[in-house]
Design a protein around this motif. Structure first.
Motif, PDB file in Angstrom:
ATOM      1  N   GLY A   1      97.588 -64.900  79.147  1.00 42.63           N
ATOM      2  CA  GLY A   1      97.488 -63.882  78.343  1.00 42.63           C
ATOM      3  C   GLY A   1      98.339 -62.581  78.497  1.00 42.63           C
ATOM      4  O   GLY A   1      98.759 -61.791  77.909  1.00 42.63           O
ATOM      5  N   SER A   2      98.980 -62.819  79.767  1.00 39.33           N
ATOM      6  CA  SER A   2      99.871 -61.627  80.011  1.00 39.33           C
ATOM      7  C   SER A   2     101.185 -61.870  79.526  1.00 39.33           C
ATOM      8  O   SER A   2     101.312 -62.919  78.368  1.00 39.33           O
ATOM      9  CB  SER A   2     100.145 -61.647  81.675  1.00 39.33           C
ATOM     10  N   ARG A   3     102.283 -60.643  79.444  1.00 43.22           N
ATOM     11  CA  ARG A   3     103.572 -60.994  78.811  1.00 43.22           C
ATOM     12  C   ARG A   3     104.606 -60.817  79.929  1.00 43.22           C
ATOM     13  O   ARG A   3     104.402 -59.896  80.818  1.00 43.22           O
ATOM     14  CB  ARG A   3     103.848 -59.678  78.003  1.00 43.22           C
ATOM     15  N   ALA A   4     105.583 -61.649  79.925  1.00 44.35           N
ATOM     16  CA  ALA A   4     106.597 -61.543  80.578  1.00 44.35           C
ATOM     17  C   ALA A   4     107.627 -60.546  79.894  1.00 44.35           C
ATOM     18  O   ALA A   4     107.929 -60.830  78.623  1.00 44.35           O
ATOM     19  CB  ALA A   4     107.410 -62.569  81.011  1.00 44.35           C
ATOM     20  N   VAL A   5     108.361 -59.625  80.466  1.00 40.33           N
ATOM     21  CA  VAL A   5     109.085 -58.394  79.862  1.00 40.33           C
ATOM     22  C   VAL A   5     110.546 -58.499  80.505  1.00 40.33           C
ATOM     23  O   VAL A   5     110.584 -58.189  81.524  1.00 40.33           O
ATOM     24  CB  VAL A   5     108.337 -57.316  79.590  1.00 40.33           C
TER      25      VAL A   5
ATOM     26  N   LYS B   1     106.823 -50.652  74.429  1.00 45.00           N
ATOM     27  CA  LYS B   1     105.482 -50.033  73.836  1.00 45.00           C
ATOM     28  C   LYS B   1     104.484 -51.158  73.821  1.00 45.00           C
ATOM     29  O   LYS B   1     104.794 -52.342  73.627  1.00 45.00           O
ATOM     30  CB  LYS B   1     105.785 -49.278  72.687  1.00 45.00           C
ATOM     31  N   TRP B   2     103.423 -51.015  74.329  1.00 45.61           N
ATOM     32  CA  TRP B   2     102.337 -52.167  74.393  1.00 45.61           C
ATOM     33  C   TRP B   2     102.346 -52.842  73.050  1.00 45.61           C
ATOM     34  O   TRP B   2     102.097 -53.789  72.713  1.00 45.61           O
ATOM     35  CB  TRP B   2     101.172 -51.602  74.787  1.00 45.61           C
ATOM     36  N   GLU B   3     102.280 -51.883  71.872  1.00 48.53           N
ATOM     37  CA  GLU B   3     102.436 -52.263  70.527  1.00 48.53           C
ATOM     38  C   GLU B   3     103.347 -53.483  70.343  1.00 48.53           C
ATOM     39  O   GLU B   3     103.027 -54.452  69.499  1.00 48.53           O
ATOM     40  CB  GLU B   3     102.509 -51.252  69.439  1.00 48.53           C
ATOM     41  N   ASP B   4     104.602 -53.355  70.891  1.00 45.43           N
ATOM     42  CA  ASP B   4     105.533 -54.253  70.718  1.00 45.43           C
ATOM     43  C   ASP B   4     105.527 -55.525  71.667  1.00 45.43           C
ATOM     44  O   ASP B   4     105.953 -56.644  71.188  1.00 45.43           O
ATOM     45  CB  ASP B   4     106.973 -53.685  71.184  1.00 45.43           C
TER      46      ASP B   4
ATOM     47  N   TYR C   1      99.734 -55.850  72.006  1.00 45.15           N
ATOM     48  CA  TYR C   1      98.753 -55.174  73.101  1.00 45.15           C
ATOM     49  C   TYR C   1      98.377 -53.708  72.206  1.00 45.15           C
ATOM     50  O   TYR C   1      99.195 -52.992  71.734  1.00 45.15           O
ATOM     51  CB  TYR C   1      98.853 -55.021  74.224  1.00 45.15           C
ATOM     52  N   PRO C   2      96.912 -53.267  72.219  1.00 50.34           N
ATOM     53  CA  PRO C   2      96.627 -51.886  71.646  1.00 50.34           C
ATOM     54  C   PRO C   2      96.954 -51.049  72.631  1.00 50.34           C
ATOM     55  O   PRO C   2      97.223 -51.096  73.824  1.00 50.34           O
ATOM     56  CB  PRO C   2      95.031 -52.031  71.885  1.00 50.34           C
TER      57      PRO C   2
ATOM     58  N   LYS D   1     100.190 -57.337  82.641  1.00 49.60           N
ATOM     59  CA  LYS D   1      98.919 -58.073  82.729  1.00 49.60           C
ATOM     60  C   LYS D   1      97.804 -57.219  82.313  1.00 49.60           C
ATOM     61  O   LYS D   1      97.444 -56.312  83.489  1.00 49.60           O
ATOM     62  CB  LYS D   1      98.876 -58.661  83.979  1.00 49.60           C
ATOM     63  N   PRO D   2      97.110 -57.243  81.411  1.00 54.17           N
ATOM     64  CA  PRO D   2      95.799 -56.547  81.126  1.00 54.17           C
ATOM     65  C   PRO D   2      94.733 -56.801  82.063  1.00 54.17           C
ATOM     66  O   PRO D   2      94.564 -57.940  82.562  1.00 54.17           O
ATOM     67  CB  PRO D   2      95.520 -56.842  79.658  1.00 54.17           C
TER      68      PRO D   2
END
Ligand code: GLA
Length: 423
Positions: free
Chosen positions: A358-362, A377-380, A383-384, A422-423
């Motif tokens: 569920g995490s993102r690699a960026v 931005k988390w929205e991108d 994520y909230p 990672k949230p």
């Protein structure tokens, strides 16, 4: 036209009796087969081709073309396979050792493909055996048309014969090119080769090298391709399409290739990958910063990681790029989602890939000529904005702390900052 005389009624009766017995024997033997198959499911003839479970993560390995072009030989390939092991590339996940164009010189009187006897004096099976003895896998190259791109014999009309030959040599991976294919239908040609490979009984990865011309992402998976090139050839430079020496168009820099991946992400997944071409990392035409960006972007794209440099002679900086386990883990994530460009502002871009946990690699990318701040931005990322998430730098191997709503970093010209969020 004369027909043979019809059989006498006596012959007819004998034939009927014979056919009756034949039918009984047939029925009994199929019942026996079904019974045996049920008792031993492994022995059951199966509709699942041997290739169905190949390349569940993007293939990783090495290929001769980007560095050596036609200058391939048994000695070089053996020493390169040794280097895959000694350099730690094998431990990092690179397994395929793939010989590209020019290993083949002709066909014999029976149509069998003949390897160059000067350059491969012990034959292809010996090369494959050596590669296998190191715990690696063996790949070769051919072409769906009449000739390869370097003018060697292609596979057209010899697909089943070649597939059997490759299987006998222990080939695990076939890159199948598209030169001299004239009016052939791409989808049908690659489907035919996949059927031939499957009929050989050996699981062989099929790498469709059709350069994206007939949009192979739309049909590549259906015909059993495990990866398909989405563009023309890469060249060892950062940006700009360049004409080939014969005046035809064009090779691509890293950025040109990256731009051609936008919108293709939904076609990739376990067993079937978009292939933005092999790596140029370490070949000398880019800076280390650019090579780090090239590698990071390929990982975000869940691209096959096929190194193309001389592994026997790598600077430590190049070694560290190719074997960065945190970046490789992004590429190899089991869920098999290809990343995508989620934000663009002129030369500044954000690429994001959803991971299994569920995490993102960026990747924060700066295409511009001077260092700049790049933010995400988390929205991108889907994520909230009020979410607090841990950020880790995958090149510095360092936790950067918790961030809410956004993260930004200073990014070198032509560079990236690559993080996990990672949230
Ligand atoms: C084509 C392919 C390259 C390489 C060469 C070999 O250009 O796209 O990757 O295999 O042929 O001739």
């Amino acid at each position: 036209m004369r027909f043979p005389p019809s059989p006498t009624s006596d012959t007819n009766i004998r034939m009927n009796v014979c056919m009756k017995w034949a039918r009984i024997v047939l029925a009994l033997s199929s019942t026996l087969l079904i019974f045996l198959a049920a008792a031993n499911p492994q022995a059951a003839p199966s509709a699942v081709p041997p290739s169905a479970n190949l390349a569940l993560t993007p293939p990783m390995g090495w290929n001769s073309w980007n560095k050596f072009a036609c200058n391939v030989s048994e000695d070089m390939i053996r020493s390169m396979a040794d280097a895959v092991v000694k350099s730690g590339m094998k431990d990092a996940g690179y397994v395929y050792v793939n010989i590209d164009d020019c290993w083949q010189v002709s066909r014999d009187a029976n149509g069998n493909i003949v390897a160059d006897p000067q350059r491969f004096p012990h034959g292809m099976k010996a090369v494959g055996d050596y590669i296998h003895s190191l715990g690696l896998k063996f790949g070769v190259y051919s072409d769906a048309g009449s000739k390869t791109c370097a003018g060697r014999p292609g596979g057209l009309g010899h697909e089943y014969q070649d597939a059997l030959q490759y299987a006998a040599w222990g080939v695990d991976y076939l890159k199948y090119d598209w030169c001299n294919a004239s009016t052939q239908d791409a989808r049908a040609s690659y489907a035919n080769m996949r059927a031939a490979l499957d009929a050989s009984g050996r699981p062989i990865v099929l790498s469709i090298c059709e350069w994206g011309t007939a949009k192979p992402w739309l049909w590549g998976a259906e015909v059993g391709g495990n990866l398909w090139r989405t563009t023309g050839d890469i060249q060892d430079h950062w940006s700009g399409r360049k004409k080939w020496s014969d005046g035809s168009c064009c090779s691509n820099g890293v950025l040109d290739i990256v731009d051609q991946q936008v919108g293709l992400q939904s076609y990739a997944g376990p067993g079937h990958w978009n292939d933005p071409d092999m790596l140029e990392v370490g070949n000398g035409g880019m800076t280390d910063t650019e090579y780090r960006s090239h590698f990071s972007l390929w990982a975000i794209l869940a691209a096959p990681l096929i190194a193309g440099n001389d592994l026997r002679d790598m600077r430590p900086e190049i070694h560290d790029i190719l074997t960065n386990k945190e970046v490789i883990a992004v590429d190899q994530d089991a869920v098999g989602r290809e990343g995508e460009r989620v934000a663009k502002n002129g030369d500044l871009e954000v690429w994001s890939k959803q991971m299994k946990d569920g995490s993102r690699a960026v990747v924060l990318l700066n295409r511009g000529g001077s260092e700049q701040e790049v933010g995400v931005k988390w929205e991108d990322l889907g994520y909230p904005g009020n979410l607090s998430a841990s950020v880790r730098d995958l090149w510095q191997h360092k936790d950067l702390g918790k961030f809410t709503g956004r993260f930004s970093a200073s990014v070198a010209s032509h560079g990236v900052v690559m993080v996990s969020v990672k949230p």
